[in-house]
Enzyme design. Structure first.
Site, PDB file in Angstrom:
ATOM      1  N   TYR A 149      -2.582  -1.282  10.407  1.00  0.00           N
ATOM      2  CA  TYR A 149      -2.579  -1.520   8.962  1.00  0.00           C
ATOM      3  C   TYR A 149      -1.257  -1.040   8.352  1.00  0.00           C
ATOM      4  O   TYR A 149      -0.605  -1.754   7.585  1.00  0.00           O
ATOM      5  CB  TYR A 149      -3.771  -0.801   8.329  1.00  0.00           C
ATOM      6  CG  TYR A 149      -3.911  -1.021   6.846  1.00  0.00           C
ATOM      7  CD1 TYR A 149      -4.434  -2.210   6.341  1.00  0.00           C
ATOM      8  CD2 TYR A 149      -3.524  -0.037   5.928  1.00  0.00           C
ATOM      9  CE1 TYR A 149      -4.569  -2.413   4.966  1.00  0.00           C
ATOM     10  CE2 TYR A 149      -3.657  -0.224   4.558  1.00  0.00           C
ATOM     11  CZ  TYR A 149      -4.181  -1.410   4.081  1.00  0.00           C
ATOM     12  OH  TYR A 149      -4.311  -1.613   2.727  1.00  0.00           O
ATOM     13  N   SER A 186       0.879  -1.169   0.000  1.00  0.00           N
ATOM     14  CA  SER A 186       0.000   0.000   0.000  1.00  0.00           C
ATOM     15  C   SER A 186       0.914   1.217   0.000  1.00  0.00           C
ATOM     16  O   SER A 186       2.119   1.091   0.286  1.00  0.00           O
ATOM     17  CB  SER A 186      -0.843  -0.014   1.286  1.00  0.00           C
ATOM     18  OG  SER A 186      -1.388   1.264   1.554  1.00  0.00           O
TER      19      SER A 186
HETATM   20  N1  LIG Z   1      -8.687  -0.546  -1.499  1.00  0.00           N
HETATM   21  C1  LIG Z   1      -7.621   0.212  -1.307  1.00  0.00           C
HETATM   22  O1  LIG Z   1      -7.700   1.440  -1.326  1.00  0.00           O
HETATM   23  C2  LIG Z   1      -6.272  -0.410  -1.078  1.00  0.00           C
HETATM   24  C3  LIG Z   1      -5.148   0.430  -1.033  1.00  0.00           C
HETATM   25  C4  LIG Z   1      -3.916  -0.128  -0.803  1.00  0.00           C
HETATM   26  C5  LIG Z   1      -3.782  -1.491  -0.633  1.00  0.00           C
HETATM   27  N2  LIG Z   1      -4.881  -2.287  -0.670  1.00  0.00           N
HETATM   28  C6  LIG Z   1      -4.689  -3.721  -0.457  1.00  0.00           C
HETATM   29  O2  LIG Z   1      -5.215  -4.439  -1.541  1.00  0.00           O
HETATM   30  C7  LIG Z   1      -5.732  -5.692  -1.082  1.00  0.00           C
HETATM   31  C8  LIG Z   1      -7.179  -5.841  -1.528  1.00  0.00           C
HETATM   32  O3  LIG Z   1      -7.916  -4.766  -1.017  1.00  0.00           O
HETATM   33  P1  LIG Z   1      -9.446  -4.514  -1.413  1.00  0.00           P
HETATM   34  O4  LIG Z   1      -9.715  -3.085  -1.235  1.00  0.00           O
HETATM   35  O5  LIG Z   1      -9.729  -5.138  -2.703  1.00  0.00           O
HETATM   36  O6  LIG Z   1     -10.169  -5.290  -0.225  1.00  0.00           O
HETATM   37  P2  LIG Z   1     -11.619  -5.971  -0.182  1.00  0.00           P
HETATM   38  O7  LIG Z   1     -12.035  -5.899   1.241  1.00  0.00           O
HETATM   39  O8  LIG Z   1     -12.516  -5.410  -1.223  1.00  0.00           O
HETATM   40  O9  LIG Z   1     -11.295  -7.482  -0.571  1.00  0.00           O
HETATM   41  C9  LIG Z   1     -10.510  -8.281   0.266  1.00  0.00           C
HETATM   42  C10 LIG Z   1     -10.863  -9.726   0.021  1.00  0.00           C
HETATM   43  O10 LIG Z   1     -10.135 -10.518   0.983  1.00  0.00           O
HETATM   44  C11 LIG Z   1     -11.034 -11.494   1.518  1.00  0.00           C
HETATM   45  N3  LIG Z   1     -10.648 -11.884   2.863  1.00  0.00           N
HETATM   46  C12 LIG Z   1     -10.672 -11.112   3.972  1.00  0.00           C
HETATM   47  N4  LIG Z   1     -10.346 -11.833   5.052  1.00  0.00           N
HETATM   48  C13 LIG Z   1     -10.097 -13.093   4.613  1.00  0.00           C
HETATM   49  C14 LIG Z   1      -9.756 -14.306   5.258  1.00  0.00           C
HETATM   50  N5  LIG Z   1      -9.591 -14.352   6.586  1.00  0.00           N
HETATM   51  N6  LIG Z   1      -9.592 -15.411   4.517  1.00  0.00           N
HETATM   52  C15 LIG Z   1      -9.789 -15.382   3.170  1.00  0.00           C
HETATM   53  N7  LIG Z   1     -10.132 -14.264   2.501  1.00  0.00           N
HETATM   54  C16 LIG Z   1     -10.294 -13.131   3.225  1.00  0.00           C
HETATM   55  C17 LIG Z   1     -12.390 -10.803   1.535  1.00  0.00           C
HETATM   56  O11 LIG Z   1     -13.456 -11.739   1.623  1.00  0.00           O
HETATM   57  C18 LIG Z   1     -12.359 -10.034   0.242  1.00  0.00           C
HETATM   58  O12 LIG Z   1     -12.883 -10.793  -0.837  1.00  0.00           O
HETATM   59  C19 LIG Z   1      -5.561  -5.705   0.433  1.00  0.00           C
HETATM   60  O13 LIG Z   1      -4.368  -6.381   0.772  1.00  0.00           O
HETATM   61  C20 LIG Z   1      -5.433  -4.233   0.757  1.00  0.00           C
HETATM   62  O14 LIG Z   1      -4.740  -4.009   1.947  1.00  0.00           O
HETATM   63  C21 LIG Z   1      -6.128  -1.773  -0.888  1.00  0.00           C
END
Ligand SMILES: NC(=O)c1ccc[n+]([C@@H]2O[C@H](COP(=O)([O-])OP(=O)(O)OC[C@H]3O[C@@H](n4cnc5c(N)ncnc54)[C@H](O)[C@@H]3O)[C@@H](O)[C@H]2O)c1
Length: 250
Positions: free
Chosen positions: A155, A142
């Site tokens: 986080y 991130s």
């Molecule tokens: N959305 C953002 O702005 C952003 C920014 C920087 C980094 N990220 C990173 O990108 C990645 C995806 O983020 P996102 O926004 O798509 O998140 P999201 O919450 O939309 O999706 C995350 C997915 O992980 C799954 N998950 C959560 N806990 C779990 C578990 N215990 N076992 C199995 N699956 C599990 C959820 O069911 C979901 O489908 C993450 O690592 C997040 O930290 C996101």
């Protein structure tokens, strides 16, 4: 150079958000994709995806349950006919709270899923990749891998750890033909940022900080993941690639 046809790709957390767009992008590119997720949406993703869905496999599992991870991974490899080319450690959670109020359970949960699970899955995958002398591991960092963030102490700590984990694993496995890299999405229009997007003041503060003047989308991230999964990135390892509209460059 960018061909990933029939590559065997495991994507964690592929039922929603960034992971889901990566599933679609990898299917479009002709890869075989296995999704591990705990989401109730998982069995429905077939309906939301297009392309050759015979190349899509799903496995329900809780990646916070460490004891089940080796078995889950073994089943994933079986589903992919015995091998893996690409692992995308995408599943992650954010639980916001200031340092005084954040519960220790919340702190631990984020460390467990965002870091420990990534480590465990990576070494399971690297064992398999080593046999073939090639493989790609892509971790989701991130912009908070580098910045401190605000009310996101756990986080940011986990995403900082992802940067170090990526470098350490790359150092160990680069000579085996395994590239380990991380992506650093910035401010994305995903469920994770609903709170920010729905707060008009915070929303415009964020927009003012993004040089390209728009929020990122899951598709923006998926494109760079494709690059990191393809032979075009064979000489790229141990690095964090921002996908942030220029935020880290400011
Ligand atoms: N959305 C953002 O702005 C952003 C920014 C920087 C980094 N990220 C990173 O990108 C990645 C995806 O983020 P996102 O926004 O798509 O998140 P999201 O919450 O939309 O999706 C995350 C997915 O992980 C799954 N998950 C959560 N806990 C779990 C578990 N215990 N076992 C199995 N699956 C599990 C959820 O069911 C979901 O489908 C993450 O690592 C997040 O930290 C996101």
């Amino acid at each position: 150079m960018f061909d990933i046809t029939d590559k065997k790709v495991v994507i964690t957390g592929g039922a929603n958000g960034i992971g889901f767009e990566m599933v679609q992008a990898f299917l479009n590119a002709g890869a075989e994709v296995l999704v591990i997720d705990i989401s109730p949406r998982l069995p429905m993703i077939h309906q939301a995806l297009t392309g050759d869905l015979s190349k899509l496999k799903i496995l329900k599992g809780n990646l916070l349950d460490f004891e089940s991870i080796p078995n889950l991974f073994e089943r994933a490899i079986e589903e992919l006919d015995g091998s893996i080319d690409v692992l995308i450690n995408n599943a992650g959670i954010i639980e916001r709270g200031n340092a005084f109020d954040l519960s220790s359970e919340s702190w631990q949960r984020m460390l467990d899923l965002n870091v420990t699970t990534v480590f465990e899955l990576s070494r399971l995958a690297a064992h398999e990749m080593k046999k073939k002398g090639q493989g790609k591991i892509i971790n989701l960092g991130s912009i908070l891998s580098v910045l401190g963030g605000f009310n996101a102490v756990a986080y940011a700590t986990t995403k900082g750890a992802i940067l170090q984990l990526t470098k350490s694993l790359s150092n160990e496995w680069a000579a085996d033909g395994i590239q380990v890299n991380a992506l650093a999405p910035g401010y994305m229009l995903t469920a994770m940022n609903e709170g920010l997007v729905n707060d008009p003041v915070r929303k415009s503060q964020v927009e003012a900080r993004i040089p390209v003047k728009r929020w990122g989308t899951a598709k923006d991230v998926a494109g760079v993941a494709l690059f990191l999964a393809s032979p075009a990135s064979d000489y790229v390892t141990g690095t964090l690639i921002p996908v942030d509209g220029g935020v880290l460059g400011r």
